[in-house]
Design a protein around this motif. Structure first.
Motif, mmCIF file in Angstrom:
data_model
loop_
_atom_site.group_PDB
_atom_site.id
_atom_site.type_symbol
_atom_site.label_atom_id
_atom_site.label_comp_id
_atom_site.label_asym_id
_atom_site.label_seq_id
_atom_site.Cartn_x
_atom_site.Cartn_y
_atom_site.Cartn_z
ATOM 1 N N ARG A 65 0.851 -1.183 0.000
ATOM 2 C CA ARG A 65 0.000 0.000 0.000
ATOM 3 C C ARG A 65 0.892 1.238 0.000
ATOM 4 O O ARG A 65 1.871 1.324 0.737
ATOM 5 N N ALA A 66 0.548 2.195 -0.867
ATOM 6 C CA ALA A 66 1.354 3.409 -0.954
ATOM 7 C C ALA A 66 1.458 4.107 0.390
ATOM 8 O O ALA A 66 2.471 4.731 0.699
ATOM 9 N N ILE A 71 8.089 6.805 1.470
ATOM 10 C CA ILE A 71 8.533 7.718 0.417
ATOM 11 C C ILE A 71 7.421 8.742 0.214
ATOM 12 O O ILE A 71 6.240 8.387 0.189
ATOM 13 N N ALA A 72 7.790 10.013 0.040
ATOM 14 C CA ALA A 72 6.807 11.036 -0.325
ATOM 15 C C ALA A 72 6.531 10.898 -1.822
ATOM 16 O O ALA A 72 7.406 11.149 -2.648
ATOM 17 N N VAL A 73 5.326 10.466 -2.161
ATOM 18 C CA VAL A 73 5.022 10.140 -3.549
ATOM 19 C C VAL A 73 3.612 10.604 -3.891
ATOM 20 O O VAL A 73 2.693 10.525 -3.075
ATOM 21 N N VAL A 158 5.277 10.981 -9.084
ATOM 22 C CA VAL A 158 6.277 11.969 -8.710
ATOM 23 C C VAL A 158 6.797 11.594 -7.334
ATOM 24 O O VAL A 158 6.052 11.635 -6.343
ATOM 25 N N LEU A 159 8.074 11.172 -7.264
ATOM 26 C CA LEU A 159 8.707 10.792 -6.005
ATOM 27 C C LEU A 159 9.649 11.905 -5.574
ATOM 28 O O LEU A 159 10.442 12.399 -6.379
ATOM 29 N N ASP A 635 -0.158 16.415 1.516
ATOM 30 C CA ASP A 635 -1.065 15.946 0.473
ATOM 31 C C ASP A 635 -2.314 15.434 1.173
ATOM 32 O O ASP A 635 -2.217 14.661 2.142
ATOM 33 N N SER A 636 -3.478 15.827 0.689
ATOM 34 C CA SER A 636 -4.715 15.368 1.324
ATOM 35 C C SER A 636 -5.773 15.115 0.269
ATOM 36 O O SER A 636 -5.794 15.753 -0.790
#
Length: 822
Positions: A65-66, A71-73, A158-159, A635-636
């Motif tokens: 699961r992301a 990692i900020a992705v 986008v990582l 991010d939301s």
């Protein structure tokens, strides 16, 4: 528009009604959306990719699961890209607050994440990029080759932050991954047509299906046509137009139950007549007032010259040199995945090329000062990556890989001065200043070669020490070797190679062969903890390197107008990166909120700086002692029901030169006689006279000042609301969508200048449409709905004249799109 232009307008489409499929793990990292059962299903609602309760990612070569990956992705599906009109990287940045894309033309482009990646300004062939750009797992070695229209894109990831221990090519700032749609063993076809103002026409098409039980194909084409948004009143040409065509083909062969191979090929051609810069404003430099653009008694007045408009958003220019920005991009790749049970072996083999044929007006006005300025360039690259990754769900998982990359670039540059150059560029005390023949026809012919070889081995472990606690070290060993050749032959208008001092001061012959090679070891270490199924935290430290570079745009000159050979190479960047993050979901995963804080310090930062000499129009590379970038981002997303979804993303980025004591000076401190112990520097913007010159510092200390191109605050927000409807006998839903972005002001010059700040701006895009249950979608759209006037970049005319030129963003555009999936 001709019938031949219409014939180009067939493009591959991504149905906005199709959930994003989970592909084979063929590129790093593969991210895909997977829909969870909706806790409050509405049988009349049509699902979209934004309804998904979770996103599955194989960033570490296994399904996760992301939200659990440290990692900020950001992941954008093909549907989201189509809805927002993000059909290239320039449009994509509007939805990603920490992604910046700058382009004065396709060659002079840069991708930055969190303000880092590539120097802001003119491109130099001899340096690496800090943001990796990948298409279907293939690293693209030139940012210019990333400026194509997206063709049949399945998703974009986008990582953010260094990614070198999981990637083929070392990336110190992040990565942008584009994954195109895979061949299908179920027959399918998609078609999308769009029309809008400025005679905009865009078509997308794709077809896929089986050729046999184990062989499937996919063919996608794309085409975009649009008139320009800027008028050249001298020639009648419309500039910033779009003439784009692209095609992609894929073959998928399931050779055995455990082995699959994908052969891909693509071709793109563009001739946008784009990226024009023209009059934006005028500032005062330290050059004598009668040698500056403004006046009277300035140069423009002396020539009787007036720009077509003093308002850049009248979108009129009078450029008098030939313009061209044609490019071809293409290549082929073979990706193999072999499941051996406990692990999967992946091979990615690729060949690519990029052919760039430009022509520019680098004096930016309708006078014959610089009549030719161009650097046609051809790149070829081959790459090979092989890696093995454990097949997940173990206490100890691993990824190990090796990467080889070889690139050659051949550039044939030229610059020609015109009949107005002598009076415009030379010091008025020179007897040659009033003699047009001295510089008229002065020509620099540049032959530039570049050879780049890179090899690396890398690996990453994921050890679950106890339930929920993960220790994840990574290591990379990298070797880079670069060699180049720069030969500039300068001839006068009569063909002579014998130059006087004034001619050498404008265009000086140069010949040098820079070399660079080095090994480096980098790595990262991450601790992550699963507080619960939906709350995850992580902390990362990364020590990374960006390879040293060589200057291939000409060197600055010494007092005798000879090249300074010590500036032929630049040292590697050394990066220390710290990051903490928290990923959370609430309310049955209807609400997602992810936070990240980062602190990055770079020693020997590779900056592109502008040479202050009169005739030089290109930048060169220099090392800034230390740069520091820090910030917070979030991010939301919100999905209270399948009838409504929304997102809000934001970032605060504080990016400064921590130490840069010998930087080039901004334009207000340039153009005068060089200051010395007897003659200290004059105040900024104070013009000199023939008898009382102003004195300009040889260099400036810009420590503590901001990096170019970075907004301190940036946000994006949007959403969509739909209701069930039945129109013309078809059942479906009517929907209203919005996507907006904001960024605060930013500097558009390597050394911050009072004249080149770009004011903050906001953009708003709307769409209203109807989609049916059988996957027909019709919607109207308007982009930059409030016709915001803004610049994408500002720059200064060579020669310290004080003229500031700008490249305006697109005005309001609107149109209608119809898409159908079969």
């Amino acid at each position: 528009m001709s019938l031949s232009s219409l014939g180009l307008l067939l493009m591959a489409g991504v149905s906005p009604l199709t959930a994003v499929p989970l592909p084979a793990p063929e590129d790093p990292p593969v991210i895909a959306a997977r829909e969870d059962p909706d806790p409050d299903p509405d049988p009349q609602a049509t699902p979209t990719a934004q309804d998904n309760g979770e996103i599955v990612v194989t960033a570490r070569r296994r399904e996760e699961r992301a939200q659990e990956v440290p990692i900020a992705v950001a992941v954008l599906s093909g549907e989201q890209l189509a809805d927002s009109g993000a059909f290239n990287l320039n449009r994509l940045q509007q939805s990603q607050p920490t992604l910046q894309f700058y382009s004065s033309n396709p060659r002079n482009s840069a991708i930055n994440i969190r303000g880092l990646g590539a120097p802001f300004g003119l491109t130099n062939d001899g340096i690496e990029q800090g943001v990796g750009f990948y298409v279907d797992g293939v690293y693209i070695g030139r940012i210019g080759a990333s400026t194509f229209d997206f063709v049949d894109v399945d998703r974009v990831e986008v990582l953010r932050g260094p990614q070198g221990t999981l990637y083929g090519k070392n990336t110190t700032a992040g990565a942008v991954n584009i994954t195109t749609a895979a061949p299908s063993f179920t027959p399918e076809a998609r078609l999308e047509l769009s029309a809008g103002n400025y005679d905009f026409l865009q078509a997308k098409s794709s077809v896929s299906g089986p050729l046999s039980e184990n062989l499937a194909f996919r063919i996608s084409t794309s085409g975009t046509y649009r008139h320009g948004t800027i008028e050249n009143v001298l020639t009648g040409d419309d500039l910033h137009r779009q003439r784009n065509f692209g095609a992609r083909g894929k073959l998928l062969w399931n050779a055995t139950p455990n082995l699959d191979l994908t052969l891909s090929g693509d071709f793109n051609r563009q001739n946008p007549m784009c990226c024009v810069q023209y009059y934006a404003r005028v500032g005062t430099t330290q050059r004598p007032l009668n040698r500056q653009y403004g006046g009277p008694p300035g140069l423009a007045a002396a020539f009787g010259y007036t720009p077509p408009s003093f308002d850049p958003f009248d979108r009129k220019t009078d450029l008098d040199a030939e313009l061209n920005s044609r490019q071809e991009i293409g290549g082929a790749s073979l990706v193999a995945n072999w499941d051996i049970g406990s692990a999967t072996i992946t091979s990615v083999s690729a060949w690519r090329y990029w052919d760039w044929l430009p022509a520019n007006d680098r004096d930016f006005i309708g006078l014959p000062i610089t009549t030719v300025s161009q650097n046609p360039s051809q790149q070829k690259q081959v790459s090979q990556e092989i890696r093995i990754a454990s097949n997940g769900a173990n206490r100890l998982d691993y990824t190990v890989g090796a990467f080889f990359f070889h690139q050659t670039i051949d550039t044939q540059g030229s610059q020609v001065q015109g009949s107005a150059a002598s009076r415009w560029l030379l010091n008025p005390t020179s007897a040659n200043a009033q003699n047009p023949a001295v510089l008229d026809g002065l020509t620099s012919t540049n032959t530039i070669g570049f050879d780049n070889t890179s090899f690396a081995v890398f690996g990453k472990l994921n050890w679950q020490v106890i339930d929920g606690l993960h220790v994840q070290p990574g290591l990379r060993v990298n070797y880079d070797k670069k060699s180049g050749s720069y030969v500039s032959v300068v001839t006068t208008g009569t063909g002579s190679t014998t130059l006087n001092s004034d001619q050498r001061g404008v265009l000086a012959p140069q010949s040098y062969d820079p070399r660079f090679s080095d090994w480096n070891v980098s790595g990262d270490f991450t601790l992550s903890y699963d507080f619960s199924r939906d709350i995850h935290g992580y902390a990362t430290y990364a020590r990374s390197f960006k390879s040293g570079g060589i200057n291939l745009s000409g060197l600055p000159l010494d007092g005798n107008n000879n090249p300074i050979l010590s500036s032929a190479t630049v040292k590697p960047e050394k990066v220390n990166h710290y990051e903490i993050g928290l990923k959370t979901q609430f309310a049955d995963r209807r609400v997602t909120l992810n936070l990240a804080g980062f602190w990055t310090e770079i020693d020997d930062y590779q900056a592109t700086v502008t040479n202050g000499q009169l005739g030089v129009i290109r930048g060169y590379l220099a090392n800034a002692e230390k740069v520091r970038v820090r910030g917070i981002e979030f991010d939301s997303s919100f999905r209270p029901s399948r009838r409504f979804n929304a997102y809000v993303n934001g970032a605060y980025t504080d990016a400064k030169y921590a130490k840069f004591k010998d930087a080039p000076c901004p334009p207000e401190l340039s153009g005068g006689t060089t200051a010395d112990a007897t003659h200290p520097a004059s105040p900024a913007g104070q013009p000199g006279t023939a008898t009382n010159p102003s004195y300009s510092p040889a260099f400036c200390d810009i420590s503590g000042q901001v990096l170019p191109g970075i907004s301190k605050w940036s946000f994006s927000a949007g959403g969509e609301y739909n209701v069930p409807a039945r129109l013309f006998g078809a059942s479906g839903e009517v929907y209203l969508g919005y996507d907006g972005s904001y960024r605060s002001r930013f500097s558009s010059n390597p050394s911050p200048s009072a004249y080149t700040w770009i004011d903050g701006y906001s953009l708003s895009n709307f769409r209203l449409g109807f989609r049916t249950d059988d996957r027909l979608n019709v919607y109207g759209w308007v982009r930059n709905a409030f016709d915001q006037h803004y610049f994408e970049l500002l720059s200064t005319q060579s020669g310290s004249t004080g003229l500031v030129v700008g490249q305006p963003g697109d005005p309001r555009t609107y149109g209608l799109t119809i898409s159908k999936s079969f």
